[in-house]
Design a protein around this motif. Sequence first.
Motif, PDB file in Angstrom:
ATOM      1  N   GLN A 153       0.835  -1.199   0.000  1.00 49.61           N
ATOM      2  CA  GLN A 153       0.000   0.000   0.000  1.00 49.61           C
ATOM      3  C   GLN A 153       0.874   1.255   0.000  1.00 49.61           C
ATOM      4  OE1 GLN A 153      -3.335   0.126  -0.178  1.00 49.61           O
ATOM      5  NE2 GLN A 153      -3.421  -2.112  -0.319  1.00 49.61           N
ATOM      6  N   PRO A 154       0.407   2.334  -0.616  1.00 51.18           N
ATOM      7  CA  PRO A 154       1.170   3.593  -0.561  1.00 51.18           C
ATOM      8  C   PRO A 154       1.131   4.171   0.854  1.00 51.18           C
ATOM      9  CG  PRO A 154      -0.967   3.964  -1.558  1.00 51.18           C
ATOM     10  CD  PRO A 154      -0.846   2.474  -1.386  1.00 51.18           C
ATOM     11  N   LEU A 155       2.174   4.907   1.209  1.00 49.37           N
ATOM     12  CA  LEU A 155       2.216   5.510   2.542  1.00 49.37           C
ATOM     13  C   LEU A 155       1.074   6.494   2.743  1.00 49.37           C
ATOM     14  CD1 LEU A 155       6.069   6.146   2.806  1.00 49.37           C
ATOM     15  CD2 LEU A 155       4.759   4.327   3.884  1.00 49.37           C
ATOM     16  N   SER A 156       0.590   7.053   1.632  1.00 47.83           N
ATOM     17  CA  SER A 156      -0.477   8.046   1.722  1.00 47.83           C
ATOM     18  C   SER A 156      -1.820   7.433   2.096  1.00 47.83           C
ATOM     19  CB  SER A 156      -0.616   8.783   0.387  1.00 47.83           C
ATOM     20  OG  SER A 156      -0.908   7.862  -0.655  1.00 47.83           O
ATOM     21  N   VAL A 157      -1.883   6.101   2.229  1.00 48.49           N
ATOM     22  CA  VAL A 157      -3.161   5.468   2.556  1.00 48.49           C
ATOM     23  C   VAL A 157      -3.669   5.928   3.917  1.00 48.49           C
ATOM     24  CG1 VAL A 157      -2.188   3.424   3.693  1.00 48.49           C
ATOM     25  CG2 VAL A 157      -4.394   3.256   2.532  1.00 48.49           C
ATOM     26  N   VAL A 158      -2.741   6.311   4.802  1.00 47.27           N
ATOM     27  CA  VAL A 158      -3.155   6.747   6.145  1.00 47.27           C
ATOM     28  C   VAL A 158      -3.829   8.112   6.109  1.00 47.27           C
ATOM     29  CG1 VAL A 158      -1.374   5.408   7.306  1.00 47.27           C
ATOM     30  CG2 VAL A 158      -0.883   7.753   6.615  1.00 47.27           C
ATOM     31  N   GLU A 159      -3.754   8.785   4.963  1.00 45.56           N
ATOM     32  CA  GLU A 159      -4.398  10.090   4.817  1.00 45.56           C
ATOM     33  C   GLU A 159      -5.671  10.012   3.989  1.00 45.56           C
ATOM     34  OE1 GLU A 159      -1.363  12.537   3.177  1.00 45.56           O
ATOM     35  OE2 GLU A 159      -0.232  12.687   5.057  1.00 45.56           O
ATOM     36  N   ASN A 160      -6.000   8.824   3.470  1.00 44.34           N
ATOM     37  CA  ASN A 160      -7.213   8.660   2.662  1.00 44.34           C
ATOM     38  C   ASN A 160      -8.463   8.708   3.545  1.00 44.34           C
ATOM     39  OD1 ASN A 160      -5.510   8.351   0.511  1.00 44.34           O
ATOM     40  ND2 ASN A 160      -5.819   6.150   0.292  1.00 44.34           N
ATOM     41  N   VAL A 161      -9.509   9.343   3.035  1.00 39.64           N
ATOM     42  CA  VAL A 161     -10.738   9.541   3.807  1.00 39.64           C
ATOM     43  C   VAL A 161     -11.374   8.201   4.175  1.00 39.64           C
ATOM     44  CG1 VAL A 161     -13.059  10.528   3.768  1.00 39.64           C
ATOM     45  CG2 VAL A 161     -11.151  11.777   2.731  1.00 39.64           C
ATOM     46  N   GLY A 162     -11.466   7.285   3.206  1.00 37.12           N
ATOM     47  CA  GLY A 162     -12.106   6.006   3.467  1.00 37.12           C
ATOM     48  C   GLY A 162     -11.385   5.203   4.538  1.00 37.12           C
ATOM     49  N   PHE A 163     -10.063   5.178   4.481  1.00 37.76           N
ATOM     50  CA  PHE A 163      -9.289   4.422   5.474  1.00 37.76           C
ATOM     51  C   PHE A 163      -9.436   5.047   6.861  1.00 37.76           C
ATOM     52  CE2 PHE A 163      -5.304   3.352   7.694  1.00 37.76           C
ATOM     53  CZ  PHE A 163      -5.376   1.964   7.630  1.00 37.76           C
ATOM     54  N   ARG A 164      -9.431   6.366   6.902  1.00 35.92           N
ATOM     55  CA  ARG A 164      -9.577   7.049   8.197  1.00 35.92           C
ATOM     56  C   ARG A 164     -10.966   6.800   8.789  1.00 35.92           C
ATOM     57  NH1 ARG A 164      -6.322  10.965  10.256  1.00 35.92           N
ATOM     58  NH2 ARG A 164      -4.340  11.286   9.186  1.00 35.92           N
ATOM     59  N   ARG A 165     -11.997   6.771   7.946  1.00 37.60           N
ATOM     60  CA  ARG A 165     -13.356   6.502   8.433  1.00 37.60           C
ATOM     61  C   ARG A 165     -13.459   5.071   8.962  1.00 37.60           C
ATOM     62  NH1 ARG A 165     -17.741   9.505   7.235  1.00 37.60           N
ATOM     63  NH2 ARG A 165     -19.017   7.647   6.851  1.00 37.60           N
ATOM     64  N   LEU A 166     -12.794   4.152   8.295  1.00 37.54           N
ATOM     65  CA  LEU A 166     -12.776   2.767   8.756  1.00 37.54           C
ATOM     66  C   LEU A 166     -12.130   2.664  10.130  1.00 37.54           C
ATOM     67  CD1 LEU A 166     -13.028  -0.321   8.411  1.00 37.54           C
ATOM     68  CD2 LEU A 166     -10.836  -0.257   7.183  1.00 37.54           C
ATOM     69  N   MET A 167     -10.964   3.306  10.294  1.00 35.21           N
ATOM     70  CA  MET A 167     -10.271   3.253  11.582  1.00 35.21           C
ATOM     71  C   MET A 167     -11.055   3.972  12.673  1.00 35.21           C
ATOM     72  SD  MET A 167      -7.711   1.390  10.978  1.00 35.21           S
ATOM     73  CE  MET A 167      -6.943   1.569  12.581  1.00 35.21           C
ATOM     74  N   GLU A 168     -11.758   5.045  12.290  1.00 39.09           N
ATOM     75  CA  GLU A 168     -12.596   5.777  13.248  1.00 39.09           C
ATOM     76  C   GLU A 168     -13.729   4.901  13.743  1.00 39.09           C
ATOM     77  OE1 GLU A 168     -14.108   8.958  15.530  1.00 39.09           O
ATOM     78  OE2 GLU A 168     -12.165   8.748  14.504  1.00 39.09           O
TER      79      GLU A 168
END
Length: 512
Positions: free
Chosen positions: A107-122
């Motif tokens: 995965q790209p390092l920028s995945v931690v800044e993606n909206v979908g990934f952040r919503r999942l972790m939230e």
Amino acid sequence: MSAVWSYFTVKDEKNKAECNQCKVSVLRGGCGRNLNTTNLIKHLQKHHVKQYEEFKQTTSAKKKSVPQQQQQTLREAIEKREKLAPESNKAKLITEKVTEFIVLDDQPLSVVENVGFRRLMECLEPRYIMPSRYYISDTAVPRESIAAAMEMMLNTWKIDKSKVHVVLRDNATNVIKAMNCLGVPSLGCFAHTLQLIVNEGLLSQRSVSDTVAIGRKIVGHFKHSPLAYSHLEDIQLELNMQPKRLQQDGLLEKIITVLAPFEELTKEVSSSSAFASDVIPSVSVLKRILTQQNEADEGIKTMKSTLLEAVNRRFRDVESTPLYSVATLLDPRYKDRYFTNAECSRHAKDALLVQARKMEEVLGRTVSDASQAAEGTSSELAAPEPAKISRVEATSKSRLGNMFKEILEESTVESVPQSTTTNACIEIHTYLIEPTIQRSDNALLYWKVNKLRFPCLAATATKFLSAPSTSVESERLFSSASIIIDERRNSLSAEKAEMLIFLKKNLPTMFK
């Protein structure tokens, strides 16, 4: 299921139940699928008192057997809403798993800044604070890879981490964090730090940086134009001059003079025989040279002061670091003569005493054993009495060498308080009051000759003088790898290449 059904039976009509006592059909409350037992309980209460009391006792016992859900306290509610501290175990674990997800799934390092990934972790853990991509790249990933690779290497060579004296590394933040994560002591490359100091000094003086920039343009012009370079030589020959390098006034000459000790020192500490013990004396000498003022400093005063400030800042803790200070004391060329701070010198001696006592326990020697060994040592191995030593030190032509000699001549010998009569304490006291050997002498040879006189210190010196002061030798080893792995051996396996590199580096030691 309600306990009331012990007293009723459902017949053909689902909305009615027959009492087992009086055989009367009782209409159940509610309708359809939402039938209840309210009318049945009332029937027992009104017509069958004994059975009703049994029903109540049974129901009460069931309630007691089921644990009651406690109401959430205000503090618990607040804690659930508070964010996890980044240093908490749970936050560290989640960050580690996120890093593994990035590495294993490409995965790209920028995945931690993606909206979908952040919503999942939230959704999964609202209290977790997602780190930035820079933290993942600069801290989390290096901690995973560098520390893991280092640990794998130690396991391959069957080296227990507790036996690692020190790991020499560069000054990159991710490497420092990786060594801390691995749990091994480490020191930065001395030569690399000197380079950083020189860069700071050169860029601090505007005239110096401008001159360097202009000089680079001029040199670049002649380097890329053979015709121009040929014309320049012709002109010098026409003027009856030997072809020389280009110079910008006398400023560059002054710069070269100031930086000459840095160049000489870098060459010295980059040799294969340099120890970690060279660092404290070298820093003391640099400070003394940069502190001296003279008329030739006109035009480069800012650079000199910046160099001095950089030396003080980057090496501010060097004398209080046991890995350096104890090594310096155990180097017979330096001992305690180059410490600029008396308190650090005392702490270093305390640290040396602790290490020597540990070695004394390992060796299992007693004071009487040491005395007998010292008396039995041949006169050619024993050092002469301090008062009888005639020290002849060759006059150095370098400013650096002269400064080493100057500091040594100014230093005074402080005896170690002998509060105890242990072998280690006696050895340290005797060793330190004796004169130092010449700086050009071999420190390891000294300990080989004097190991019978100072058994505890000799064993401790073997440990502390094993650490180099720079990573230059390791970098040279990478150069050897590029020679071994070439076009003629492009099918060489990694395992065979490693064997050849290891033998190339270590085989010559057997010849000696």
